[in-house]
Every structure is written in structure tokens, then in C-alpha cells.
Design an enzyme around this catalytic site. Structure first.
Site, PDB file in Angstrom:
ATOM      1  N   CYS A  69      10.507  -9.917   4.520  1.00  0.00           N
ATOM      2  CA  CYS A  69       9.488 -11.107   5.306  1.00  0.00           C
ATOM      3  C   CYS A  69       8.413 -11.180   4.740  1.00  0.00           C
ATOM      4  O   CYS A  69       7.766 -10.196   3.609  1.00  0.00           O
ATOM      5  CB  CYS A  69       8.780  -9.380   6.464  1.00  0.00           C
ATOM      6  SG  CYS A  69       7.485 -10.696   8.117  1.00  0.00           S
ATOM      7  N   CYS A  80      -9.476 -14.281  -0.094  1.00  0.00           N
ATOM      8  CA  CYS A  80      -9.302 -14.944   0.779  1.00  0.00           C
ATOM      9  C   CYS A  80     -11.009 -16.158   1.399  1.00  0.00           C
ATOM     10  O   CYS A  80     -11.407 -15.392   1.793  1.00  0.00           O
ATOM     11  CB  CYS A  80      -8.753 -14.755   1.387  1.00  0.00           C
ATOM     12  SG  CYS A  80      -7.731 -15.791   2.793  1.00  0.00           S
ATOM     13  N   ARG A 111       6.667  -4.935  17.989  1.00  0.00           N
ATOM     14  CA  ARG A 111       5.934  -4.171  16.789  1.00  0.00           C
ATOM     15  C   ARG A 111       4.850  -3.454  16.912  1.00  0.00           C
ATOM     16  O   ARG A 111       3.617  -4.203  17.289  1.00  0.00           O
ATOM     17  CB  ARG A 111       6.021  -4.604  15.420  1.00  0.00           C
ATOM     18  CG  ARG A 111       5.721  -3.361  14.519  1.00  0.00           C
ATOM     19  CD  ARG A 111       5.670  -4.520  13.433  1.00  0.00           C
ATOM     20  NE  ARG A 111       6.779  -4.570  12.826  1.00  0.00           N
ATOM     21  CZ  ARG A 111       7.239  -5.767  12.262  1.00  0.00           C
ATOM     22  NH1 ARG A 111       6.344  -6.324  11.686  1.00  0.00           N
ATOM     23  NH2 ARG A 111       8.616  -6.504  11.566  1.00  0.00           N
TER      24      ARG A 111
END
Length: 334
Positions: free
Chosen positions: A144, A69, A279
Site C-alpha cells: 500500500c 509538504c 481499520r
């Protein structure tokens, strides 16, 4: 009026008005300053008013494209800028992703999350991801993805494929953000969330604590989320996992977050975002069963299931099964 009564009144208004919260920073700070037992009582009361207190939504997260990345997020082992020993992997084949989703479903997960280490997806990559979404959705699971920054047209393509949730964390407060990431702005993150919301996709957005931020930064991060026109449907609260080779590896104890402060962060998130799933995310491998139990009591009602989160450790399914049994918790159904 006392701080406690002001907080109680604000809590009541927030519970009623879930479309547009207007939480002043001082009210959020007042929640953090409450005695621990008072804060947990308020949080659990809000939680019980809005959710089954013994049900926890289970998601499984799979890295469908790992490493390389270009971003410089200081906590992330997937950045090409840091030598973490992570081997980069190309975008997975669709069949392998679907097989992983089937296994996750058989283990009790109701939502399957797919993460790709991109700054933003290219259209040719999105062609493959939308097919993954369609096939996982056909299994009867919620879907998701987290793919980096999205343009509005890309968000619409994902919506058309049947995507249920898009994850894009804001990471921390706007004030502290520049200490953590410089390759994209805080506003860039908010713009992607807006594009996702405008496409009609549920938003999953939270942050990471224990990165050297101050207490006020945690309050400001939660304020940004709670005061969105529509607060995120899912709010992951991550505890920093220090990875060797990343700039945040080796933070001393004074910069870390202790267990009680983490639980307080969960509790405040529950109070000011009463309808959101909160979460308990990264960092669970370092949490005791007792700490996790306190987080569930404080309002956490979602976890990631499986022994790995993208590239960091997570408790095994068997460990979570045992903990759920001890606590009398059952998986939430969709």
C-alpha cells in the site's frame, strides 16, 4: 414502520448489495441515534456475517519521505507551513525500505504501507516508489502507498508495479472539509480515488474524527464512502492526535470526540460498509485496552502495527501482542 425496523431493513439490503450502496443520510443518522447496545449488536452481527470476528488484519506504516509538504492540512505535522519541530527527510533508499518491510513481516504484519509527504508525486519519484512496491511485493506481503494526488497514468504505473492498495483519505465531510484543508478540494480527493479505482487498485480511504466536526459531519463522511460505486476495501478511522504547532493543537474538550462516540463511528462504518476492512488507526496510543476491545467488537478488524505511524506514536508490538492474547484475537492471513 419504526426507526429500528427501517434501519434493520436498510442493513439487510446493504449487506446484500455491496457493489452500490445508497444510504440516505437520515438512515445513517438513525444508526448513530440508536441505543448504544442496539447499535453494537447490529454492528457485531454484520461483522460476524462477513468476517472472522476474532481475526484482525495487521499493517505496518513507514514514512518513506518525511516533512516539507506544501499542503495546509490543519492536523498534519508534516506541513511546511507549521513549526512542529519535525525534521524533513528525503525519499528513503529502496534497500532501507525493503529491510523495514522484512522486519514488519517478521513481526506479523501482512500489509506494508509506505507514505510520502507530497502534494502529488513527480514521475522521477514514482520510478523509485514503483521499485519499492515490486520488492516489497516479492516478500509475499500486500503493498500500500499514500503519495498524495494521482493522475490516472500514475495510478496505472503503480498498478503495473503490483500495488495492492492506495490510501487517500477524504478526512471529513464535504461540508466541514474547508475548515481542515484549503490547498486541495474535496473533489480533488474524490478524483484521485476514481483514478486509483479505474486502474484496478484497491482503495483505502477513511477519515479523521475529533477535529471539531459535528455528529452530522461524521455521518456525512461515512455516507460519502459507503455510497461510492465501490466502497473502499479498507476504511481507516483515525482519532485526531493533537500535535504541538499544528492549528488543531489545543482543541478544547467540547470539540473533541469521546470514547463512546468514537466506538459508535466504528460501528456505523461496519454496518454501512459490511464487506470493507475497518481499520482502527491513529489515536490508539491514547485508547485504553477496553476501548480498543469495544472497537473490535463493533467491527474494527484492521490495525497499524509498530510504535510509530508516519510521525505520531502508536502502541508497541508487544502491547498489541498482549492485548490480542487477552482478547483471543489472531492476525488475519492474506
Amino acid at each position: 414502520m419504526s426507526i429500528s425496523s427501517e434501519v434493520s431493513s436498510e442493513q439487510t439490503r446493504a449487506t446484500v448489495n455491496i457493489v452500490r450502496n445508497t444510504w440516505p443520510l437520515k438512515k445513517i443518522q438513525a444508526l448513530f441515534d440508536l441505543p448504544f447496545n442496539d447499535l453494537l449488536f447490529k454492528a457485531h452481527t454484520v461483522h460476524r456475517e462477513n468476517f472472522d470476528p476474532n481475526a484482525v488484519q495487521i499493517s505496518t506504516l513507514l514514512s518513506i519521505k518525511t516533512g516539507a509538504c506544501p499542503e495546509d492540512c490543519t492536523y498534519c505535522p508534516q506541513s511546511v507551513r507549521y513549526d512542529t519541530g519535525l525534521e524533513k527527510e528525503a525519499l528513503m533508499e529502496i534497500r532501507a525500505v525493503v529491510d523495514a518491510a522484512k522486519e514488519a513481516k517478521s513481526n506479523g504484519a501482512s500489509r506494508f504501507c509506505m507514505g510520502a509527504a507530497w502534494r502529488s508525486p513527480k514521475d522521477r519519484d514514482l520510478n523509485k516508489v514503483t521499485k519499492m512496491v515490486e520488492e516489497v511485493k516479492a516478500l509475499g506481503m500486500e503493498t500500500c502507498v499514500t503519495l498524495g494526488m494521482l493522475e490516472d497514468s500514475q495510478a496505472q504505473r503503480l498498478k503495473d508495479a503490483g500495488l495492492d492498495y492506495y490510501n487517500h483519505n477524504i478526512d471529513t465531510s464535504e461540508d466541514y472539509y474547508g475548515e481542515i484543508v484549503t490547498t486541495r478540494s474535496f473533489q480533488d480527493r474524490l478524483d484521485t480515488i476514481d483514478n486509483v479505482r479505474n486502474a484496478g487498485i484497491n482503495v483505502c480511504s477513511g477519515g479523521i474524527v475529533g477535529m471539531g466536526e459535528k455528529n452530522d459531519d461524521r455521518a456525512k463522511m461515512l455516507q460519502t464512502l459507503a455510497n461510492m460505486e465501490h466502497p473502499p476495501e479498507s476504511v481507516p478511522i483515525n482519532k485526531l492526535v493533537q500535535v504541538k504547532g499544528t492549528p488543531l493543537d489545543g482543541l478544547d474538550g467540547s470539540e473533541d470526540i469521546d470514547s463512546l462516540e468514537f466506538i459508535k463511528t466504528i460501528a456505523v462504518a461496519r454496518i454501512i460498509m459490511p464487506k470493507s476492512q475497518v481499520r482502527l488507526s491513529a489515536g490508539r496510543s491514547e485508547m485504553s485496552d477496553e476501548m480498543q476491545a469495544m472497537c473490535f467488537f463493533a467491527g474494527a478488524n484492521s490495525i497499524f502495527y509498530g510504535d510509530q505511524l508516519l510521525t505520531t506514536e502508536n502502541p508497541s508490538e508487544s502491547s498489541d501482542h498482549k492485548l490480542f492474547k487477552r482478547l483471543g484475537i489472531h492476525p488475519a492471513t492474506i
